[in-house]
Design a protein around this motif. Structure first.
Motif, PDB file in Angstrom:
ATOM      1  N   ASP A 188     -35.914 -77.950  50.967  1.00 22.55           N
ATOM      2  CA  ASP A 188     -34.699 -77.675  51.741  1.00 22.55           C
ATOM      3  C   ASP A 188     -34.478 -78.690  52.856  1.00 22.55           C
ATOM      4  OD1 ASP A 188     -34.289 -75.564  50.118  1.00 22.55           O
ATOM      5  OD2 ASP A 188     -35.271 -74.108  51.450  1.00 22.55           O
ATOM      6  N   ASP A 189     -35.587 -79.151  53.463  1.00 20.38           N
ATOM      7  CA  ASP A 189     -35.440 -80.086  54.581  1.00 20.38           C
ATOM      8  C   ASP A 189     -35.808 -81.509  54.152  1.00 20.38           C
ATOM      9  OD1 ASP A 189     -38.010 -79.441  54.112  1.00 20.38           O
ATOM     10  OD2 ASP A 189     -38.627 -79.239  56.207  1.00 20.38           O
ATOM     11  N   ALA A 190     -35.495 -81.847  52.913  1.00 21.51           N
ATOM     12  CA  ALA A 190     -35.866 -83.161  52.386  1.00 21.51           C
ATOM     13  C   ALA A 190     -35.284 -84.280  53.252  1.00 21.51           C
ATOM     14  CB  ALA A 190     -35.365 -83.302  50.958  1.00 21.51           C
ATOM     15  N   PHE A 191     -36.067 -85.323  53.461  1.00 20.48           N
ATOM     16  CA  PHE A 191     -35.588 -86.433  54.285  1.00 20.48           C
ATOM     17  C   PHE A 191     -35.235 -87.623  53.397  1.00 20.48           C
ATOM     18  CE2 PHE A 191     -40.093 -87.320  53.848  1.00 20.48           C
ATOM     19  CZ  PHE A 191     -40.151 -88.703  53.741  1.00 20.48           C
ATOM     20  N   ASN A 192     -34.416 -88.513  53.947  1.00 22.35           N
ATOM     21  CA  ASN A 192     -33.979 -89.683  53.185  1.00 22.35           C
ATOM     22  C   ASN A 192     -35.016 -90.797  53.316  1.00 22.35           C
ATOM     23  OD1 ASN A 192     -32.560 -91.497  51.724  1.00 22.35           O
ATOM     24  ND2 ASN A 192     -30.811 -91.639  53.125  1.00 22.35           N
ATOM     25  N   ALA A 193     -35.579 -91.197  52.206  1.00 25.35           N
ATOM     26  CA  ALA A 193     -36.676 -92.164  52.238  1.00 25.35           C
ATOM     27  C   ALA A 193     -36.200 -93.600  52.056  1.00 25.35           C
ATOM     28  CB  ALA A 193     -37.701 -91.814  51.169  1.00 25.35           C
ATOM     29  N   GLY A 194     -34.895 -93.798  51.884  1.00 28.94           N
ATOM     30  CA  GLY A 194     -34.380 -95.152  51.698  1.00 28.94           C
ATOM     31  C   GLY A 194     -33.422 -95.211  50.524  1.00 28.94           C
ATOM     32  N   THR A 195     -33.448 -96.323  49.785  1.00 34.49           N
ATOM     33  CA  THR A 195     -32.616 -96.458  48.582  1.00 34.49           C
ATOM     34  C   THR A 195     -33.532 -96.683  47.390  1.00 34.49           C
ATOM     35  OG1 THR A 195     -32.447 -98.858  48.618  1.00 34.49           O
ATOM     36  CG2 THR A 195     -30.887 -97.638  49.990  1.00 34.49           C
ATOM     37  N   LEU A 196     -32.937 -96.841  46.205  1.00 38.30           N
ATOM     38  CA  LEU A 196     -33.760 -97.067  45.010  1.00 38.30           C
ATOM     39  C   LEU A 196     -34.544 -98.370  45.128  1.00 38.30           C
ATOM     40  CD1 LEU A 196     -31.428 -96.028  42.067  1.00 38.30           C
ATOM     41  CD2 LEU A 196     -33.441 -94.836  42.912  1.00 38.30           C
ATOM     42  N   PHE A 197     -34.089 -99.265  45.995  1.00 40.82           N
ATOM     43  CA  PHE A 197     -34.720-100.575  46.085  1.00 40.82           C
ATOM     44  C   PHE A 197     -35.534-100.763  47.359  1.00 40.82           C
ATOM     45  CE2 PHE A 197     -30.904-100.865  43.559  1.00 40.82           C
ATOM     46  CZ  PHE A 197     -31.321-101.572  42.443  1.00 40.82           C
ATOM     47  N   GLU A 198     -35.191 -99.997  48.398  1.00 40.06           N
ATOM     48  CA  GLU A 198     -35.808-100.231  49.698  1.00 40.06           C
ATOM     49  C   GLU A 198     -36.332 -98.935  50.290  1.00 40.06           C
ATOM     50  OE1 GLU A 198     -33.927-103.272  52.601  1.00 40.06           O
ATOM     51  OE2 GLU A 198     -32.393-102.698  51.169  1.00 40.06           O
ATOM     52  N   ALA A 199     -37.491 -99.027  50.951  1.00 37.08           N
ATOM     53  CA  ALA A 199     -38.083 -97.837  51.552  1.00 37.08           C
ATOM     54  C   ALA A 199     -37.887 -97.852  53.064  1.00 37.08           C
ATOM     55  CB  ALA A 199     -39.572 -97.787  51.232  1.00 37.08           C
ATOM     56  N   ASP A 200     -37.636 -96.668  53.607  1.00 37.66           N
ATOM     57  CA  ASP A 200     -37.580 -96.526  55.057  1.00 37.66           C
ATOM     58  C   ASP A 200     -39.004 -96.205  55.519  1.00 37.66           C
ATOM     59  OD1 ASP A 200     -37.240 -95.840  57.659  1.00 37.66           O
ATOM     60  OD2 ASP A 200     -35.433 -94.632  57.323  1.00 37.66           O
TER      61      ASP A 200
ATOM     62  N   SER B 232     -37.928 -99.555  42.220  1.00 39.31           N
ATOM     63  CA  SER B 232     -38.695 -99.556  43.468  1.00 39.31           C
ATOM     64  C   SER B 232     -40.123-100.062  43.274  1.00 39.31           C
ATOM     65  CB  SER B 232     -38.717 -98.142  44.055  1.00 39.31           C
ATOM     66  OG  SER B 232     -39.151 -97.225  43.076  1.00 39.31           O
ATOM     67  N   ALA B 233     -40.448-100.581  42.085  1.00 41.06           N
ATOM     68  CA  ALA B 233     -41.835-100.952  41.783  1.00 41.06           C
ATOM     69  C   ALA B 233     -42.400-101.965  42.776  1.00 41.06           C
ATOM     70  CB  ALA B 233     -41.935-101.499  40.358  1.00 41.06           C
ATOM     71  N   GLY B 234     -41.531-102.813  43.334  1.00 39.49           N
ATOM     72  CA  GLY B 234     -41.997-103.840  44.253  1.00 39.49           C
ATOM     73  C   GLY B 234     -42.462-103.314  45.599  1.00 39.49           C
ATOM     74  N   LEU B 235     -42.246-102.014  45.837  1.00 48.94           N
ATOM     75  CA  LEU B 235     -42.572-101.465  47.153  1.00 48.94           C
ATOM     76  C   LEU B 235     -44.029-101.043  47.269  1.00 48.94           C
ATOM     77  CD1 LEU B 235     -39.461 -99.101  47.524  1.00 48.94           C
ATOM     78  CD2 LEU B 235     -39.785-101.334  48.584  1.00 48.94           C
ATOM     79  N   TRP B 236     -44.800-101.209  46.189  1.00 44.86           N
ATOM     80  CA  TRP B 236     -46.133-100.611  46.140  1.00 44.86           C
ATOM     81  C   TRP B 236     -47.011-100.963  47.326  1.00 44.86           C
ATOM     82  CZ3 TRP B 236     -51.271-102.094  45.746  1.00 44.86           C
ATOM     83  CH2 TRP B 236     -52.167-101.044  45.450  1.00 44.86           C
ATOM     84  N   GLU B 237     -47.115-102.245  47.645  1.00 44.12           N
ATOM     85  CA  GLU B 237     -48.076-102.652  48.670  1.00 44.12           C
ATOM     86  C   GLU B 237     -47.794-102.003  50.016  1.00 44.12           C
ATOM     87  OE1 GLU B 237     -49.161-106.662  48.884  1.00 44.12           O
ATOM     88  OE2 GLU B 237     -49.649-106.778  46.752  1.00 44.12           O
ATOM     89  N   ASP B 238     -46.510-101.976  50.388  1.00 39.98           N
ATOM     90  CA  ASP B 238     -46.163-101.373  51.673  1.00 39.98           C
ATOM     91  C   ASP B 238     -46.445 -99.870  51.671  1.00 39.98           C
ATOM     92  OD1 ASP B 238     -45.363-103.722  52.770  1.00 39.98           O
ATOM     93  OD2 ASP B 238     -43.282-103.531  52.115  1.00 39.98           O
ATOM     94  N   LEU B 239     -46.055 -99.223  50.571  1.00 41.07           N
ATOM     95  CA  LEU B 239     -46.145 -97.768  50.544  1.00 41.07           C
ATOM     96  C   LEU B 239     -47.581 -97.291  50.394  1.00 41.07           C
ATOM     97  CD1 LEU B 239     -42.990 -96.972  48.406  1.00 41.07           C
ATOM     98  CD2 LEU B 239     -43.334 -96.532  50.834  1.00 41.07           C
ATOM     99  N   ASN B 240     -48.389 -98.045  49.647  1.00 42.09           N
ATOM    100  CA  ASN B 240     -49.761 -97.602  49.423  1.00 42.09           C
ATOM    101  C   ASN B 240     -50.569 -97.626  50.713  1.00 42.09           C
ATOM    102  OD1 ASN B 240     -51.635 -96.656  47.404  1.00 42.09           O
ATOM    103  ND2 ASN B 240     -52.763 -98.555  47.791  1.00 42.09           N
ATOM    104  N   GLU B 241     -50.083 -98.344  51.706  1.00 40.42           N
ATOM    105  CA  GLU B 241     -50.769 -98.306  52.996  1.00 40.42           C
ATOM    106  C   GLU B 241     -50.530 -96.989  53.707  1.00 40.42           C
ATOM    107  OE1 GLU B 241     -49.939-101.657  55.494  1.00 40.42           O
ATOM    108  OE2 GLU B 241     -50.498-103.079  53.916  1.00 40.42           O
ATOM    109  N   ILE B 242     -49.416 -96.339  53.350  1.00 47.23           N
ATOM    110  CA  ILE B 242     -49.084 -95.068  54.002  1.00 47.23           C
ATOM    111  C   ILE B 242     -49.784 -93.902  53.301  1.00 47.23           C
ATOM    112  CG2 ILE B 242     -47.194 -93.509  54.588  1.00 47.23           C
ATOM    113  CD1 ILE B 242     -45.378 -95.962  54.749  1.00 47.23           C
ATOM    114  N   ALA B 243     -49.708 -93.914  51.979  1.00 49.06           N
ATOM    115  CA  ALA B 243     -50.297 -92.821  51.201  1.00 49.06           C
ATOM    116  C   ALA B 243     -50.564 -93.336  49.791  1.00 49.06           C
ATOM    117  CB  ALA B 243     -49.335 -91.641  51.153  1.00 49.06           C
ATOM    118  N   PRO B 244     -51.428 -92.650  49.028  1.00 44.05           N
ATOM    119  CA  PRO B 244     -51.652 -93.080  47.641  1.00 44.05           C
ATOM    120  C   PRO B 244     -50.321 -93.188  46.907  1.00 44.05           C
ATOM    121  CG  PRO B 244     -53.161 -91.313  48.228  1.00 44.05           C
ATOM    122  CD  PRO B 244     -52.216 -91.472  49.383  1.00 44.05           C
TER     123      PRO B 244
END
Lengths: 338, 339
Positions: B111-123, B141-153
């Motif tokens: 219900d309180d879902a937040f906007n994480a960015g676009t299909l290509f870019e992460a917030d 969004s496959a190119g976002l792996w390195e940035d996102l994996n630092e936040i969570a698996p």
């Protein structure tokens, strides 16, 4: 090239080249137009037309698809080249055309705005919005150019390209936010692939503008000599400029809604014609129109045949051929200056 | 635990250190949630060949394995197909590129879902502030792996190999993660049966041609012919649903080959499958493709005469393509011609 009296040497040197070029355009235009009628995915040959057949498919396709495509290639080529010519006269610079002055980008923004705000708008309305934006674009460009202190030959189109870049960036940003980037690139990349009856008629409006340009041709020639000169000759400078702006904007918009963006055409064609017959607008208008038509017809035939039965977007073909010609013109001018 | 299995010697002490740290945390943390933490200690590992080259360069792959916590509390998803599958398996998603979530999948967002960015870019900042337990990316969004994996698996559930293999792999994996193995297995069986049924229908329907309509232009879609991944979406109608292509030499390209109306008439497919790209992304009630195809040349085609111009759900076929509900939508689209 026989030796003539020295007094007439200049016109004599030009004349054979003029005749030669004139004949070439005069022959190429009908030949290419006929070829354009009979090249396509479906079988539409003169023989098939004569037979008629029980269903008369060839004849109906000719009317539905081939004639509209050929007519729009001719009209788009002729009118865009004229728009380039008029622009060059208004700005007194050989390197401008709607595509290097931001006019096309403004018109594209207009298309996008009408697409987003009134998605169901008929094509005529979209063209109107695009034309109004194009008019604003021409006006902005002329204003900006007035403020540029040094009117160097290259500076003027540079300013125009910069202006176009800014407007193009705004358009791309809006399209990006609305996920329309791909649609935008699709219809701004010129193509006649889906031209058929009912989808091309707006180019006739561009043709009307060509007639207007023809009627006002002498005035544009005078404008090309400079504002002071024109005013001294008793010309209503502002009115002629306004007519020119409308002609340019409407042609740009009409071509944009039917075929998309076609680069370099307005730049290359008037320059080639000017090399052949000089700068008298009344004299050069039929040449510019004819050569523009030949150019687009030839490129469209290439676009249809290079990867038959698929199509290469016309904008790509014109871009490659046009860039080559433009480069040739530049290098040629350079060599003549030495 | 290890990102690069090529370094087992290094990995061992790191794992040890991590274990010590975890124990330290557990004792220091509040004791009330001990039971819950017990279950989250379990992990499922997911391995794939990650493309480490830039978007426009030649792909260069590196085997990557990520340990994912079972029953994660906060899930962020960039791959809409995975959002679909997670939701259909009973999970809910805390963050996603909200503007790209189609209406039929909105119920799968919390219900309180937040906007994480676009299909290509992460917030990244927004995502970090929600402290997710699992991030799912894929495709665009496959190119976002390195940035996102630092936040969570972070796992990349992009298409690899065929559509069906990927669907099965992703559904099975997400089933394990969510503790819904049985539901996942049942969904796979049901979808495969549906696709078989659809194939039976298309086998009867004669030749077909997939076209994408965008910006008033027509593009012929090609069978992917084993190309997989990005090329697949245009070819799904042939590759997965068994439509016999009316022309077989269309070069596989993400957005198809530009063609004229005459091309349609000349090749005259029995069924014309239309993906209306502008409807997928633009104005929601607009159907620009129908307008484009409403002309006298198209009216001479067999597909028009037989009323076999099928408008596919553009969001399902072009944006999502994958996921349990979406695949069912695609099956229904194809089955529609049997009625």
């Amino acid at each position: 090239m026989t030796a003539l009296a020295p007094a007439t040497s200049t016109p004599a040197r030009i004349r054979p080249r003029r005749t030669w070029a004139g004949v070439l355009i005069g022959v190429a235009l009908p030949v290419l137009a006929v070829a354009s009628l009979f090249i396509g995915v479906s079988e539409v040959s003169p023989a098939a037309l004569l037979e008629g057949g029980p269903d008369g498919d060839a004849a109906s396709l000719l009317l539905l698809s081939r004639v509209p495509r050929t007519v729009s290639a001719v009209l788009v080529g002729a009118s865009l080249a004229i728009a380039g010519l008029i622009m060059q006269m208004l700005v007194r610079n050989r390197f401008v055309e709607p595509g290097t002055t931001g006019v096309t980008e403004f018109a594209t923004l207009g298309m996008l705005v009408s697409l987003v705000l009134w998605p169901g708008m008929p094509v005529f309305g979209k063209m109107g919005v695009a034309a109004i934006f194009g008019l604003v674009g021409t006006w902005v460009f002329l204003r900006v150019i007035r403020q540029v202190p040094v009117r160097q030959l290259v500076l003027v189109p540079l300013v125009g390209i910069m202006l176009g870049g800014i407007v193009g960036a705004v358009t791309a940003f809006v399209a990006y936010r609305l996920d329309l980037l791909q649609s935008l690139s699709q219809w701004s990349l010129g193509s006649f692939a889906t031209i058929m009856q009912g989808r091309y008629e707006y180019v006739w409006i561009a043709a009307v503008m060509v007639v207007v340009a023809w009627v006002a041709a002498d005035r544009f020639s005078v404008i090309g000599l400079g504002e002071e000169f024109a005013v001294n000759l008793g010309l209503d400078y502002r009115r002629v400029v306004a007519i020119g702006m409308v002609v340019i904007a409407v042609i740009t918009a009409a071509v944009l809604v039917t075929a998309g963006m076609i680069p370099f055409l307005g730049l290359v064609v008037p320059n080639i014609v000017s090399l052949i017959i000089g700068d008298n607008v009344r004299r050069s208008i039929p040449w510019v129109a004819g050569l523009g038509a030949v150019f687009v017809l030839a490129c469209d035939i290439l676009a249809r045949t290079l990867r038959f039965p698929y199509e290469i977007p016309l904008g790509v073909v014109v871009g490659i051929v046009g860039a080559g010609l433009f480069l040739w013109l530049l290098l040629r001018r350079g060599s003549r200056a030495h | 635990m290890t990102l690069k299995p090529t370094r087992p010697l290094l990995a061992a002490p790191i794992a040890l250190a991590a274990a010590v740290a975890l124990v330290g945390c557990a004792t220091a943390g509040d004791a009330g949630t001990d039971a819950a933490e017990e279950t989250t200690d379990a992990t499922v590992s997911f391995s794939w060949d990650r493309n480490i080259a830039g978007e426009d360069e030649d792909p260069e792959y590196e085997a990557t394995t990520v340990e994912v916590p079972v029953d994660p509390e906060t899930i962020v998803v960039f791959d809409i197909a995975s959002l679909d599958t997670i939701g259909a398996l009973g999970g809910d998603v805390a963050g996603a590129p909200l503007e790209n979530v189609p209406g039929y999948l909105e119920g799968y967002l919390s219900d309180d879902a937040f906007n994480a960015g676009t299909l290509f870019e992460a917030d990244l900042i927004e995502i970090e502030s929600h402290q997710p337990d699992l991030i799912v990316i894929g495709g665009r969004s496959a190119g976002l792996w390195e940035d996102l994996n630092e936040i969570a698996p972070t796992v990349d559930l992009s298409l690899t190999g065929g559509f069906l293999e990927t669907l099965e792999r992703n559904t099975t994996f997400l089933g394990e993660v969510l503790g819904a193995e049985d539901e996942a297995a049942a969904a796979i069986v049901e979808l495969e049966a549906g696709i078989a049924q659809a194939q039976a229908v298309t086998a009867e329907a004669g030749s077909g041609l997939g076209v994408m309509v965008t910006g008033g232009e027509l593009r012929a879609l090609a069978p992917a012919a084993g190309e997989g991944a990005r090329e697949a979406r245009g070819g799904l109608i042939y590759d997965v649903f068994g439509v016999a292509p009316v022309v077989d030499d269309i070069t596989a390209a993400t957005h198809g080959e530009p063609v004229s109306f005459e091309f349609l008439l000349e090749h005259d497919p029995d069924v014309l499958w239309v993906v209306d790209r502008d409807a997928a992304t633009g104005a929601e009630d607009a159907q620009p493709a129908a307008e484009v195809l409403d002309n006298e040349i198209v009216q001479q085609t067999t597909a028009y005469a037989d009323d076999r111009i099928v408008y596919l759900d553009p969001v399902a076929w072009y944006i999502v393509f994958g996921g349990i509900d979406t695949t069912q939508l695609m099956i229904d689209d194809v089955l529609a011609i049997a009625e």
